[in-house]
Enzyme design. Sequence first.
Site, PDB file in Angstrom:
ATOM      1  N   SER A 131       0.827  -1.203   0.000  1.00  0.00           N
ATOM      2  CA  SER A 131       0.000   0.000   0.000  1.00  0.00           C
ATOM      3  C   SER A 131       0.866   1.260   0.000  1.00  0.00           C
ATOM      4  O   SER A 131       1.702   1.434  -0.872  1.00  0.00           O
ATOM      5  CB  SER A 131      -0.961  -0.034   1.198  1.00  0.00           C
ATOM      6  OG  SER A 131      -1.992   0.912   1.047  1.00  0.00           O
ATOM      7  N   LYS A 183     -22.101  15.689   8.677  1.00  0.00           N
ATOM      8  CA  LYS A 183     -21.140  16.021   9.723  1.00  0.00           C
ATOM      9  C   LYS A 183     -20.778  14.824  10.583  1.00  0.00           C
ATOM     10  O   LYS A 183     -19.628  14.682  11.027  1.00  0.00           O
ATOM     11  CB  LYS A 183     -21.701  17.149  10.610  1.00  0.00           C
ATOM     12  CG  LYS A 183     -20.741  17.617  11.688  1.00  0.00           C
ATOM     13  CD  LYS A 183     -19.464  18.164  11.074  1.00  0.00           C
ATOM     14  CE  LYS A 183     -18.492  18.621  12.154  1.00  0.00           C
ATOM     15  NZ  LYS A 183     -17.201  19.051  11.586  1.00  0.00           N
TER      16      LYS A 183
END
Length: 265
Positions: A131, A183
């Site tokens: 990765s 949010k």
Amino acid sequence: MGYLDDQVAAITSPPRRPRSRILWVLLIVVVVIAIVTLTAMQAHLHTGHVTVVRAEGTLVTGLVDSSDSTGSEVIGNALRAAADDPMTDAIVLRVNSPGGTPSAAEEIIGDIEYAKTKKPVVVSMGDIATSAAYLISVHADRIYANPDTFTANIGTIWTFSNDSEWMKKKGYQVEVVKSGEMKDMGSSSRSLTTEERDYAQQLVNASFESFISDVLSHRPVNRTAIEDGRVIRGQEALDLGLVDKLGNLNDAEDAATDLARTRSS
């Protein structure tokens, strides 16, 4: 008798050493020091000093330096110090990491590119370099891996947990007051909405495209061979073009020394 006294004094008195002779002695000393210094420098250039910088554990931003993670500033500072060190001829970045955050990789890449302007940089992969750890590796001048190194795993992932059913069984309730619909996106007290899932996928896709495009610009590998995000063994990575050579840390150091000699010649 005055004249005879002067002659006797001139004969019996030790001769004065001319000032010019002292200057010559000092000059000779300086030349000898210079020759010794140049000889030492030539010997240094001949043997080649390689500095090993380690990127181990999860890669994160900051000055973190623990048993399971390393900060981008720790790695970056070490890379820049080695690059600016006149006694260092080449750098080996020893990578043993499962990856980390995209931002950490981006910061480390900037420091690798800086180091490459001054010294060769060779990556030596240990057990794992996947990765984000593979992403930083492609920016080196050369990559070494072991036959059984786990590498590649190219892609971006974002995991969300949903504990709402467990909380319901336990009698936990969560009330949220928020300024925007997304949010509290990612809160474990509820599942993602369709809009939030689509937005998360957009972010992951954008990060992935940046990731794989960077890899493809540095490595001679086909996109279809790596875009599934799988872990690839070192031997296969060599066959695919993801790494340059199979070898351990000593092999990488030897390669870095050779690159330094080539650059200085």
